[in-house]
Design a protein around this motif. Structure first.
Motif, mmCIF file in Angstrom:
data_model
loop_
_atom_site.group_PDB
_atom_site.id
_atom_site.type_symbol
_atom_site.label_atom_id
_atom_site.label_comp_id
_atom_site.label_asym_id
_atom_site.label_seq_id
_atom_site.Cartn_x
_atom_site.Cartn_y
_atom_site.Cartn_z
ATOM 1 N N VAL A 204 0.743 -1.228 0.010
ATOM 2 C CA VAL A 204 -0.059 -0.056 -0.006
ATOM 3 C C VAL A 204 0.829 1.231 -0.090
ATOM 4 N N GLU A 205 1.934 1.323 0.715
ATOM 5 C CA GLU A 205 2.849 2.326 0.911
ATOM 6 C C GLU A 205 4.210 1.980 0.485
ATOM 7 N N GLU A 206 4.587 2.722 -0.501
ATOM 8 C CA GLU A 206 6.062 2.613 -1.181
ATOM 9 C C GLU A 206 7.162 2.770 -0.128
ATOM 10 N N LEU A 207 8.044 1.827 0.216
ATOM 11 C CA LEU A 207 9.144 2.198 1.288
ATOM 12 C C LEU A 207 10.622 2.392 0.236
ATOM 13 N N SER A 208 11.234 3.412 1.134
ATOM 14 C CA SER A 208 12.599 3.448 0.443
ATOM 15 C C SER A 208 13.259 2.295 0.623
ATOM 16 N N LEU A 209 14.751 2.058 -0.068
ATOM 17 C CA LEU A 209 15.589 1.139 -0.053
ATOM 18 C C LEU A 209 16.023 1.019 1.451
ATOM 19 N N SER A 210 16.248 1.787 2.056
ATOM 20 C CA SER A 210 16.844 1.944 3.590
ATOM 21 C C SER A 210 15.979 1.410 4.408
ATOM 22 N N GLN A 211 14.469 1.825 4.374
ATOM 23 C CA GLN A 211 13.609 1.181 4.960
ATOM 24 C C GLN A 211 13.266 -0.391 4.771
ATOM 25 N N LYS A 212 13.294 -0.681 3.496
ATOM 26 C CA LYS A 212 13.212 -1.980 3.124
ATOM 27 C C LYS A 212 14.498 -2.990 3.773
ATOM 28 N N THR A 213 15.527 -2.292 3.639
ATOM 29 C CA THR A 213 16.938 -3.077 4.153
ATOM 30 C C THR A 213 16.862 -3.019 5.581
ATOM 31 N N GLN A 214 16.290 -2.286 6.423
ATOM 32 C CA GLN A 214 16.261 -2.316 7.934
ATOM 33 C C GLN A 214 14.888 -3.373 8.083
#
Length: 72
Positions: A30-40
């Motif tokens: 639903v919400e696009e996450l940044s690479l750093s958020q996905k990584t964490q």
């Protein structure tokens, strides 16, 4: 073969996670996450041992899989 994440250097672990995320494809959340958020998020799952890092000797590839599914 499961690779214990604790045995990897922190930089190696982060690079492996980022590589997995980038090759994973489209995110349909639903919400696009940044690479750093996905990584964490994925690092948290690895450290909580919800997912495992898997080396395939046959294909000489590394992957990240849901622990429950992999151990069946």
């Amino acid at each position: 073969m499961i690779i214990p994440w604790q045995e990897l250097a922190e930089d190696t672990l982060i690079n492996l996670v980022e590589s997995f995320i980038l090759r994973e494809g489209t995110d349909y959340g639903v919400e696009e996450l940044s690479l750093s958020q996905k990584t964490q998020n994925l690092l948290d799952q690895i450290r909580q041992e919800k997912v495992v890092i898997v080396w395939s000797e046959l294909h000489e590839t590394i992957d990240i899989k849901n622990k429950t599914d992999f151990l069946r």
